[in-house]
Structures are given as C-alpha cells and as structure tokens.
Design an enzyme around this catalytic site. Structure first.
Site, mmCIF file in Angstrom:
data_model
loop_
_atom_site.group_PDB
_atom_site.id
_atom_site.type_symbol
_atom_site.label_atom_id
_atom_site.label_comp_id
_atom_site.label_asym_id
_atom_site.label_seq_id
_atom_site.Cartn_x
_atom_site.Cartn_y
_atom_site.Cartn_z
ATOM 1 N N ASP A 35 -9.139 -1.125 -11.143
ATOM 2 C CA ASP A 35 -9.316 -1.181 -9.683
ATOM 3 C C ASP A 35 -9.821 -2.577 -9.312
ATOM 4 O O ASP A 35 -10.903 -2.988 -9.762
ATOM 5 C CB ASP A 35 -10.381 -0.181 -9.219
ATOM 6 C CG ASP A 35 -9.933 1.276 -9.279
ATOM 7 O OD1 ASP A 35 -8.749 1.549 -9.484
ATOM 8 O OD2 ASP A 35 -10.823 2.141 -9.098
ATOM 9 N N HIS A 82 -9.001 -3.120 -3.410
ATOM 10 C CA HIS A 82 -8.590 -1.709 -3.314
ATOM 11 C C HIS A 82 -9.325 -1.009 -2.176
ATOM 12 O O HIS A 82 -8.815 -0.051 -1.609
ATOM 13 C CB HIS A 82 -8.885 -1.026 -4.656
ATOM 14 C CG HIS A 82 -8.559 0.426 -4.728
ATOM 15 N ND1 HIS A 82 -7.437 0.980 -4.149
ATOM 16 C CD2 HIS A 82 -9.213 1.447 -5.341
ATOM 17 C CE1 HIS A 82 -7.420 2.283 -4.406
ATOM 18 N NE2 HIS A 82 -8.473 2.592 -5.102
ATOM 19 N N HIS A 122 -6.161 2.565 -15.687
ATOM 20 C CA HIS A 122 -5.867 1.475 -14.755
ATOM 21 C C HIS A 122 -7.124 0.760 -14.287
ATOM 22 O O HIS A 122 -8.235 1.248 -14.445
ATOM 23 C CB HIS A 122 -5.041 1.980 -13.570
ATOM 24 C CG HIS A 122 -5.797 2.815 -12.600
ATOM 25 N ND1 HIS A 122 -5.859 4.185 -12.688
ATOM 26 C CD2 HIS A 122 -6.527 2.476 -11.503
ATOM 27 C CE1 HIS A 122 -6.602 4.651 -11.685
ATOM 28 N NE2 HIS A 122 -7.022 3.643 -10.966
ATOM 29 N N TRP A 166 16.682 -0.560 -22.379
ATOM 30 C CA TRP A 166 15.616 -0.978 -21.466
ATOM 31 C C TRP A 166 15.577 -0.056 -20.260
ATOM 32 O O TRP A 166 16.511 0.720 -20.023
ATOM 33 C CB TRP A 166 15.722 -2.460 -21.077
ATOM 34 C CG TRP A 166 17.013 -2.934 -20.433
ATOM 35 C CD1 TRP A 166 18.241 -2.342 -20.469
ATOM 36 C CD2 TRP A 166 17.184 -4.135 -19.683
ATOM 37 N NE1 TRP A 166 19.161 -3.088 -19.794
ATOM 38 C CE2 TRP A 166 18.544 -4.195 -19.305
ATOM 39 C CE3 TRP A 166 16.332 -5.165 -19.303
ATOM 40 C CZ2 TRP A 166 19.066 -5.255 -18.542
ATOM 41 C CZ3 TRP A 166 16.856 -6.211 -18.552
ATOM 42 C CH2 TRP A 166 18.203 -6.249 -18.183
ATOM 43 N N ASN A 167 14.450 -0.148 -19.539
ATOM 44 C CA ASN A 167 14.224 0.754 -18.409
ATOM 45 C C ASN A 167 13.681 -0.013 -17.214
ATOM 46 O O ASN A 167 13.064 -1.070 -17.373
ATOM 47 C CB ASN A 167 13.160 1.804 -18.781
ATOM 48 C CG ASN A 167 13.534 2.620 -19.981
ATOM 49 O OD1 ASN A 167 14.461 3.427 -19.932
ATOM 50 N ND2 ASN A 167 12.841 2.408 -21.088
ATOM 51 N N HIS A 180 -16.452 3.307 -5.137
ATOM 52 C CA HIS A 180 -15.472 2.362 -4.602
ATOM 53 C C HIS A 180 -16.092 1.517 -3.483
ATOM 54 O O HIS A 180 -15.920 0.301 -3.432
ATOM 55 C CB HIS A 180 -14.251 3.109 -4.070
ATOM 56 C CG HIS A 180 -13.389 3.719 -5.134
ATOM 57 N ND1 HIS A 180 -13.695 4.907 -5.760
ATOM 58 C CD2 HIS A 180 -12.224 3.304 -5.677
ATOM 59 C CE1 HIS A 180 -12.742 5.189 -6.646
ATOM 60 N NE2 HIS A 180 -11.839 4.243 -6.616
ATOM 61 N N HIS A 224 -2.457 2.911 -9.304
ATOM 62 C CA HIS A 224 -3.659 3.624 -9.749
ATOM 63 C C HIS A 224 -3.274 4.866 -10.545
ATOM 64 O O HIS A 224 -3.747 5.957 -10.290
ATOM 65 C CB HIS A 224 -4.546 3.951 -8.546
ATOM 66 C CG HIS A 224 -5.027 2.706 -7.861
ATOM 67 N ND1 HIS A 224 -6.284 2.185 -8.047
ATOM 68 C CD2 HIS A 224 -4.366 1.831 -7.049
ATOM 69 C CE1 HIS A 224 -6.398 1.064 -7.346
ATOM 70 N NE2 HIS A 224 -5.244 0.825 -6.734
HETATM 71 MN MN MN Z 1 -7.963 3.377 -8.930
#
Ligand code: MN
Length: 260
Positions: free
Chosen positions: A75, A79, A73, A61-62, A207, A69
């Site tokens: 938003d 944001h 991904h 495992w990690n 955005h 972002h």
């Molecule tokens: Mn983004």
C-alpha cells in the site's frame, strides 16, 4: 571481506536464508470485499496469449488483470485521501524497500478472538522483551491468519455483522504513524486494518494515519512464523506502477540461519 561479499558468502553457506513471505497469486487468491455501496477490487486473472501453439509456436505467455490491492501487496501513501499528495507506488524510494523487520506474534490472541486489536501497551511490552522497534523498518503482525488463505470465506471471516479479522486499534494505528520509528505495518490478513475497521472512528484508522504520515502497508504475508522477533531484513518489491496506489509485491525476508 566487504559487507556484500560477507552476505553472499553467508547465503551460500546457509547461515543467511531467504524466506518467501508471498502468497501465490491466482484467480483463487482471496480479495478484499468492501461494504457493498463502495467500488470493488478485481480478482487476479490470467489471459493466455499463446502456449507453444499456432498463436506463438515456441513461446508461452499471458496478459493479466488484477487489482493493485490483490494478494500479497504493498500500500503506497497515495492509496488514502490523507496521503493523496504523497508518493505513488512508483515514487517510493528504493532504499525504503529493503529494511529491518520486527515480528510481533499475537497468533494466540487472534485465535481466541478474531477481532483482536493490537494495542500500544502490547507493543511497548514486546519492546521491553525484544528491544525497540527498528528505525526505518517494519512492524509485522503475526496472527496465524496465513493458515486461512486457501479459502476466501475463512480468510475474510465475515458474518451478518461484517468481517472479523485482527488489526491495530485506533490509538495503536495513530501511534505507529505518528510516534513509532517504523515506516510500515505488515499483516497476514487481507488489509492492514482490522475487519471491523469500517465502523471505527476514523474509518480504517491504519490506512488513515499511516498513509497520512507517508508510511506504507503490506498485506497477506505468510511464513512470518519462520522469522525471528528482531533481526530479519525485509525486501518488499511492488511493481513500479506510475500513479499506482499499490501493487502486488514479492516480499522476501533474509534471516540468520539458526532461525529456520
Ligand atoms: Mn491495500
């Protein structure tokens, strides 16, 4: 047959297929670079905890570190300053994460001009051919940019004047946010705004307007070429990060069989 039984039967027979629109997430995943006076996002990193060894004899495992972002991904509205009092990524209603998608192919235009800007009249012409954008759904902009995603340099496509990648015009971003029926705008590039959008008025209009209207973004999608112009169902599944402004997401599309 119930609607869900019909769906699972269609998936079993192959008449509905699942397409993965997600880029692999690793330390090689290209990331956004903002003008240098601004804070920068982190690349994705794995830190091994154990790998069937004396740190954990039967398990691998990690831990991971990433920007919200980074890679494919989601938003969330908070944001952006225009959506600061709106939903964080944990508060986006689950019902809005499964929604119809329209796919607008401007890959020819983006190949000719990496600074290609999508205009409202181009969306209206597309609607004349394919029907209206889906109420409560997504507009996904295909530009062919997914073919560049193996290289940070090719993906950002920057020179001395900044990055050159396609996106919506200022007026198109305003129209998508305030007049169109979609809840989100998805792209193949590193961000929902065009590469040159730091110099637009307003700065980063997609955005600014979309998140101000409580709407969403999806970035670094791939395989949009496998989707029909209308009729796909998008499943966008960001991590439910409390107070998060976004999250890496697994993004899937359900398409009817003859499309792939
Ligand atoms: Mn983004």
């Amino acid at each position: 047959m119930t609607p869900l039984a019909a769906l699972t039967a269609a998936m079993a027979s192959g008449s509905v297929k699942v397409i993965d629109l997600t880029a692999p997430l690793s330390s090689d995943t290209p990331i956004l670079r903002l003008p240098e006076q601004f804070g920068q996002t982190a690349t994705f990193e794995l830190e091994e905890i154990s790998a069937y060894d004396d740190r954990g004899p039967a398990w691998y495992w990690n831990n991971f570190r990433t920007g919200e972002h980074t890679g494919t991904h989601f938003d969330a509205p908070n944001h952006w300053v225009t959506g600061r009092d709106s939903d964080d990524v944990a508060s986006v209603p689950a019902s809005r994460l499964v929604a119809p998608a329209a796919v607008l192919d401007f890959s020819t235009e983006a190949a000719e001009d990496p600074d290609f800007l999508l205009k409202v009249d181009q969306i209206k012409a597309w609607e004349g051919e394919h029907g209206p954008l889906p109420e409560g759904g997504w507009l996904l902009l295909r530009t062919g940019w997914d073919a560049r995603s193996a290289s940070q340099e090719a993906f950002l496509n920057a020179d001395g004047t900044g990055p050159h990648t396609p996106g919506p015009s200022v007026e198109c971003a305003r129209w998508l946010a305030e007049e169109s029926p979609v809840i989100g705008f998805g792209v193949e590039t590193v961000g929902t705004d065009a590469g040159a959008a730091a110099g637009f008025e307003p700065m980063f209009p997609c955005h600014t307007f979309m998140h101000g209207a409580g709407k969403y973004g999806l970035t670094q999608l791939r395989n949009l070429a496998l989707l029909p112009p209308q009729g796909a169902v998008l499943v966008a599944a960001p991590l439910r990060i409390v107070r998060g402004s976004g999250s890496p997401a697994r993004v899937l599309a359900l398409v009817e069989g003859d499309e792939v």
